[in-house]
Design an enzyme around this catalytic site. Sequence first.
Site, short mmCIF file in Angstrom:
data_model
loop_
_atom_site.label_atom_id
_atom_site.label_comp_id
_atom_site.label_asym_id
_atom_site.label_seq_id
_atom_site.Cartn_x
_atom_site.Cartn_y
_atom_site.Cartn_z
N ALA A 1 0.57 42.94 -32.17
CA ALA A 1 -0.78 42.51 -32.59
C ALA A 1 -0.34 40.99 -32.97
O ALA A 1 -1.31 40.24 -32.94
CB ALA A 1 -1.04 42.95 -33.84
N LYS A 2 0.78 40.39 -32.94
CA LYS A 2 1.08 38.98 -33.02
C LYS A 2 0.24 38.32 -34.21
O LYS A 2 -0.06 37.33 -34.07
CB LYS A 2 0.94 38.48 -31.69
CG LYS A 2 1.52 38.70 -30.58
CD LYS A 2 1.39 38.16 -29.47
CE LYS A 2 2.36 38.67 -28.36
NZ LYS A 2 2.19 39.83 -27.69
N LYS A 3 0.34 39.14 -35.38
CA LYS A 3 -0.40 38.51 -36.48
C LYS A 3 0.13 37.45 -37.21
O LYS A 3 1.52 37.47 -37.08
CB LYS A 3 -0.75 39.98 -37.76
CG LYS A 3 -1.55 41.17 -37.05
CD LYS A 3 -2.87 40.68 -36.92
CE LYS A 3 -3.91 41.71 -36.53
NZ LYS A 3 -5.22 41.42 -36.18
#
Lengths: 310, 310
Positions: free
Chosen positions: A100-102
């Site tokens: 999700a590369k949050k």
Amino acid sequence: METRNFQELVANSWQNGLYGCLGLDPDVSKIPACVKGSGVIGRIYQFLTDIIDESKDVVGFFKPNLAFFERYGSTGIQTLKELICRINIVAPGKPIILDAKKNEIGNSNLGYVDFVFNYLGVDAVTVNPYLGLLALKPFFQKKEKGIIVLCRTSNEESDEFQGQRVELTKRLKEEITIYSPSAQSFLGEFDETIPLYLVVAHRAHVYNKTFHNVGLVTGATYPEDLKPIRQIAGSMPFLLPGIGAQSKTGDLEADLRAVLENGFYQPEGNVIINVARAALYRSQNDDYAVKCMEYIVRLNSIINAWRASV
Amino acid sequence: METRNFQELVANSWQNGLYGCLGLDPDVSKIPACVKGSGVIGRIYQFLTDIIDESKDVVGFFKPNLAFFERYGSTGIQTLKELICRINIVAPGKPIILDAKKNEIGNSNLGYVDFVFNYLGVDAVTVNPYLGLLALKPFFQKKEKGIIVLCRTSNEESDEFQGQRVELTKRLKEEITIYSPSAQSFLGEFDETIPLYLVVAHRAHVYNKTFHNVGLVTGATYPEDLKPIRQIAGSMPFLLPGIGAQSKTGDLEADLRAVLENGFYQPEGNVIINVARAALYRSQNDDYAVKCMEYIVRLNSIINAWRASV
């Protein structure tokens, strides 16, 4: 195991020689026509369920990518949650990593932490370091989870900022060698600057000393860069995308060998080798799930053969 | 206006002297007890609807933060969509910026592009540059939308990577001065290195020459750093978080003046001044929406007074 713990789950897969991570990136235009289901979402659910059920024993890890589900809004999020439940039922020992590369600031991260670990209930998540790792503290504080920091990403354009040459101050050099004595051997090569991604690797390594749950995303497409990253990061788990569809050589064995020679951490490797498109869409016939499973088996075999040979 | 265009919408707000951007960051623990609604989500929806309805004429822009909605899974996403519909009904001329800090590789971005612009239907989105701006091309190709790149973020820890000193090669120096002649005056100050965030500002500026829809997130908490960023970025819109709750001085007028002196682009400013907590939770009584509206009015007044004085 009383509560699920990402570190224990990944170690278990490695001990069983299962290195392949199945990237769940559903693309309805690539799903075989024979897959039935109610509407787009129904067909995606059916396709991925078939794939998961067939591959569950040979896969070491599952990695759904949020973008491919969020595209469908609330229905997509609901479907992702159901797929995660499905994996937990049929393959309870296999860790699930949400790609999700949050990234958020301070307490705003808590919204994503809740979404990822409480609502979806995955075991690990990818995060983006640009705001600073300290900004992501609410993630790291989830000690039983895996927090996998983007470091050297697999895409062609990743040099634009990750490859910027950063001033290697005396202080930074000293700090790196204190935390990572094995990095001393190559730091001399970098005269006065090092690429930004090595600073990210170092900072993540420092965080791992406190939180013990930090990993790195390191693209399999840059195998030669894995060596200094591994020397800095020690035993930290590497999530390696870029095998398969992103390959520049088209030679699975050669690609894997290059990755293993530079990134494998003895004795068990500490590598999570992701494949998505190259595994998911191997066949347009009703053997799609079997063909996907066989590809993961082949990937594991190549890695285990290499491991036995060194 | 036949189709909504972010650049036109923001220019319209600036022309009307509306600089305040209302950050929609719902925190149920801070919502006044008098707000009724069915469950947590119902109370959030009621609270934000009241706030939006009261502030719609004085606000220049709305900025919901995805983290505060995604926390509630599919229901939260559905609620966010309904709030965006609500804004489009009661304030059709006001641009909506989704703060999502999105970042993906290649076509995987299309999932997020669909989610943000087709499913939610907002006018702009924040993106994280760590993967490289070229990796985010599917966002930039949405020419009628605004793509706002994290540059110098407002959080305390933002120096960890954004502040890393990057080698100012002869080529980079030349490229910056070709695209931004006004940057020449200060580039001399930076002897051999510049902070990473200025490289990000420069690269975003280069992309803006092609796509004409790029903005920057530049923290109001570092007003002195806005000057070189503005000299590099020219007329690009700046989204400025950090006013209000994140203030180090607690003095709204002084904080705004420092931002305007360094970041205002004549004649209309090209700044989007975000406030969230400091506006949303001004009162725990049933005048919460009025108090929020009055805070935005005050913010606009200070900016317009400053503008008239210079």
